[in-house]
Enzyme design. Structure first.
Site, PDB file in Angstrom:
ATOM      1  NE  ARG A 137       4.527   6.324  -9.809  1.00 48.18           N
ATOM      2  CZ  ARG A 137       4.745   6.358 -11.114  1.00 48.18           C
ATOM      3  NH1 ARG A 137       5.732   5.682 -11.638  1.00 48.18           N
ATOM      4  NH2 ARG A 137       3.983   7.088 -11.906  1.00 48.18           N
ATOM      5  CE1 TYR A 186       5.061   4.419  -4.011  1.00 50.69           C
ATOM      6  CE2 TYR A 186       3.109   5.530  -4.836  1.00 50.69           C
ATOM      7  CZ  TYR A 186       4.487   5.404  -4.783  1.00 50.69           C
ATOM      8  OH  TYR A 186       5.275   6.264  -5.502  1.00 50.69           O
ATOM      9  CE1 TYR A 231      11.807  10.710  -1.777  1.00 49.95           C
ATOM     10  CE2 TYR A 231      12.230  13.073  -1.758  1.00 49.95           C
ATOM     11  CZ  TYR A 231      11.729  11.953  -2.395  1.00 49.95           C
ATOM     12  OH  TYR A 231      11.163  12.074  -3.630  1.00 49.95           O
ATOM     13  CB  VAL A 239       4.775  16.739   1.296  1.00 50.67           C
ATOM     14  CG1 VAL A 239       4.860  17.508  -0.018  1.00 50.67           C
ATOM     15  CG2 VAL A 239       4.336  17.663   2.418  1.00 50.67           C
ATOM     16  CD  GLN A 282       5.019  11.852  -7.969  1.00 49.65           C
ATOM     17  OE1 GLN A 282       5.514  11.238  -7.040  1.00 49.65           O
ATOM     18  NE2 GLN A 282       3.911  11.484  -8.533  1.00 49.65           N
TER      19      GLN A 282
END
Ligand SMILES: C[S@@+](CC[C@H](N)C(=O)[O-])C[C@H]1O[C@@H](n2cnc3c(N)ncnc32)[C@H](O)[C@@H]1O
Length: 285
Positions: free
Chosen positions: A67, A71, A93, A98, A167
């Site tokens: 990830r 990113y 979203y 955050v 997560q």
């Protein structure tokens, strides 16, 4: 040299069509290009209906790719358009800042290169959680951690406050490349939580509603059931306090002495005005 390109990261909120602020909406409308970082294809379609050049960032997610690398590539995609002098909007979203490192990293990079960059807040899962679960973070305190970070590092978590783990579906994933972790990793998370909470402590698996026609998931269970629980990418784990607030007697004594000294000083000066402010969240023990 400062370029003319700008970057604005906006939040769409959690619920399709219901949470977008007027400022976020006008930022989307005024952009030359809109990048879309949302997890729901319906939300993507909705944003594509708002702007002719709305580009999904979903294809950057590739099975097995870390990830962190995903990113980094997303940030580069945004910056390439900013460097080309365009008015760029990136819609995330929830709240764009955050548990959303791309927006922070892209804004920092754009500013470092001399561009104007800003963030427009949105309604996050955290905001929905407070509303749906009836939690006021000011009442007993509320700690938020990314679940894997909570496992990898010795955090000083406080069982007299709420604990929210984000997560949790990928808790313990050191590769940052998996879409889910399994019972082995969850058993380790459970072991860590059992240091602070009894096995029968009631926890909540929370998922905010993302469509006006669906309901939030607020599934309660004993902590010991966490290993076999249905943890999804959008699940947030909420653990209420397990112990009462512990008064800091030494600090209270120091404050009492300070208050007495101030009262004595005031008594020898002009008469006091008005009544002292009482904070309903922090009644003096
Ligand atoms: C990358 S973060 C994105 C958070 C988002 N920026 C926000 O403002 O809420 C993903 C995590 O957010 C939480 N999350 C995402 N969707 C959610 C939902 N519908 N309800 C509750 N938590 C959610 C979960 O903990 C999930 O693993």
């Amino acid at each position: 040299m400062a370029g003319r390109g700008t970057l604005a990261c906006v939040g769409t909120g959690m619920m399709l069509g219901a949470h977008l602020s007027p400022r976020a909406r006008s930022t989307i409308a005024a952009a030359d290009v809109v990048f879309v970082a949302v997890s729901d294809p319906l939300v993507e379609l909705w944003l594509q209906g708002m702007h002719a050049d709305a580009r999904s960032l979903q294809p950057y997610y590739t099975e097995g790719r870390s990830r962190h690398e995903t990113y980094r590539r997303m940030v580069e995609a945004l910056l390439a358009e900013v460097r080309a002098g365009r008015t760029v909007c990136a819609a995330f979203y929830g709240h764009p800042g955050v548990f959303a490192g791309v927006a922070h990293a892209a804004i920092a990079q754009a500013r470092a290169e001399g561009h104007t960059a800003s963030m427009e807040p949105g309604i996050s899962a955290e905001d929905c959680l407070y509303a749906d679960l009836g939690i006021d973070p000011g009442a007993l305190g509320c700690q938020h951690y990314e679940a894997s970070q909570f496992m990898f590092y010795r955090r000083r978590s406080d069982p007299s406050a709420y604990l929210v783990l984000w997560q949790v579906g990928v808790a313990g994933d050191r590769s940052a490349a998996r879409s889910a972790t399994g019972p082995g990793h969850r058993r380790l998370l459970l072991g860590r939580l059992l240091e602070d909470y009894p096995p029968g402590h009631c926890i909540t698996l929370y998922e905010a509603a993302t469509l006006p026609i669906t309901a939030a998931r607020m599934e309660e269970m004993p902590l010991s059931d966490l290993v076999d629980a249905d943890l999804r990418p959008q699940t947030t784990l909420v653990i209420p306090p397990a112990v009462a607030l512990q008064p800091d007697l030494e600090m209270l004594d120091r404050i009492a002495r300070l208050d007495r000294a101030e009262q004595e000083r005031a008594a020898t000066a002009t008469p006091s005005q008005g009544t002292p402010h009482v904070d309903e969240h922090h009644p003096i023990p």
